[in-house]
Design a protein around this motif. Structure first.
Motif, PDB file in Angstrom:
ATOM      1  N   GLN A 199       0.780  -1.110  -0.080  1.00  0.00           N
ATOM      2  CA  GLN A 199       0.133  -0.042   0.099  1.00  0.00           C
ATOM      3  C   GLN A 199       0.804   1.047  -0.041  1.00  0.00           C
ATOM      4  O   GLN A 199       0.554   2.096  -0.733  1.00  0.00           O
ATOM      5  N   ARG A 200       1.758   1.368   0.892  1.00  0.00           N
ATOM      6  CA  ARG A 200       2.629   2.377   1.152  1.00  0.00           C
ATOM      7  C   ARG A 200       3.484   2.670  -0.464  1.00  0.00           C
ATOM      8  O   ARG A 200       3.725   3.835  -0.987  1.00  0.00           O
ATOM      9  N   SER A 201       4.153   1.536  -0.907  1.00  0.00           N
ATOM     10  CA  SER A 201       4.814   1.772  -2.190  1.00  0.00           C
ATOM     11  C   SER A 201       3.885   2.103  -3.595  1.00  0.00           C
ATOM     12  O   SER A 201       4.678   2.680  -4.144  1.00  0.00           O
ATOM     13  N   MET A 202       2.622   1.806  -3.242  1.00  0.00           N
ATOM     14  CA  MET A 202       1.845   2.267  -4.533  1.00  0.00           C
ATOM     15  C   MET A 202       1.364   3.683  -4.291  1.00  0.00           C
ATOM     16  O   MET A 202       0.613   3.922  -4.886  1.00  0.00           O
ATOM     17  N   SER A 203       1.535   4.155  -2.981  1.00  0.00           N
ATOM     18  CA  SER A 203       0.763   5.411  -2.536  1.00  0.00           C
ATOM     19  C   SER A 203      -0.806   5.697  -2.513  1.00  0.00           C
ATOM     20  O   SER A 203      -1.365   6.339  -3.079  1.00  0.00           O
ATOM     21  N   PHE A 204      -1.256   4.538  -2.165  1.00  0.00           N
ATOM     22  CA  PHE A 204      -2.557   4.328  -1.739  1.00  0.00           C
ATOM     23  C   PHE A 204      -2.925   4.706  -0.471  1.00  0.00           C
ATOM     24  O   PHE A 204      -2.213   4.212   0.719  1.00  0.00           O
TER      25      PHE A 204
END
Length: 192
Positions: A48-53
């Protein structure tokens, strides 16, 4: 708004995670539905963090199989309305004139249990008359030409899927990329 669904078959694999990040960067979806994520909450938080959601909703895996996750950005007014081991059902822009439903769906992988997935779809269909996008992996095909190799799919099996598609008012949105997304257990890509 762009929505992406992917049967990722496990986010523990670094190659799969990198491929997902590449797809997210290229397509820039606001909502992402993943089926068969086969991982734990810590890994899903990292993804989630790495995809900026900003948000996620998880239906945990059962043993070594299944598992669903829905990610969305803060700019999307999304409210999860219902979950099951086969779906995450949400409403976008609830209580506005633009309200619509979004359902990430994962069909039963065992052929003998497909009827259970079709019963679930019929029940979801009966819940609302608002516009509805149901996407994901149904674990069935509509026509023989959607499959390459192996035994032919029985007509009756595909017909049951076509019937539920008709009852729910679904349209096949098509895809981009390789016609066959799996070959000899290797992913070839493809998206709607």
């Amino acid at each position: 708004m762009r929505c992406l669904a992917w049967n990722c078959r496990g986010l523990e694999n670094l190659h799969t995670w990198r491929e997902l990040v590449e797809i997210i960067q290229a397509k820039d979806p606001s909502v992402v539905f993943l089926a068969e994520m086969l991982t734990d909450d810590a890994r899903l938080a990292f993804v989630q963090r790495s995809m900026s959601f900003d948000h996620r909703w998880i239906v945990p895996r059962v043993g070594r199989g299944r598992g669903l996750v829905l990610y969305w950005k803060a700019t999307i007014n999304l409210k999860v309305e219902g979950v099951d081991r086969n779906y995450i059902d949400a409403v976008i822009d609830k209580d506005t004139e633009n309200e619509w439903r979004l359902t990430g769906f994962y069909g039963e992988p065992e052929i003998a249990r497909h009827h259970e997935a079709w019963t679930i779809l019929r029940a979801l269909n009966s819940q609302s008359i608002k516009p509805w996008l149901c996407y994901g992996h149904f674990n069935e095909i509509l026509r023989q030409d959607e499959k390459l190799g192996g035994a032919s799919r029985p007509y009756n099996q595909m017909q049951q899927f076509r019937e539920v598609m008709d009852e729910c008012g679904f349209m096949d949105l098509g895809f981009e990329g390789s016609k066959y997304t799996w070959s000899k257990h290797f992913k070839n890509g493809g998206s709607i």
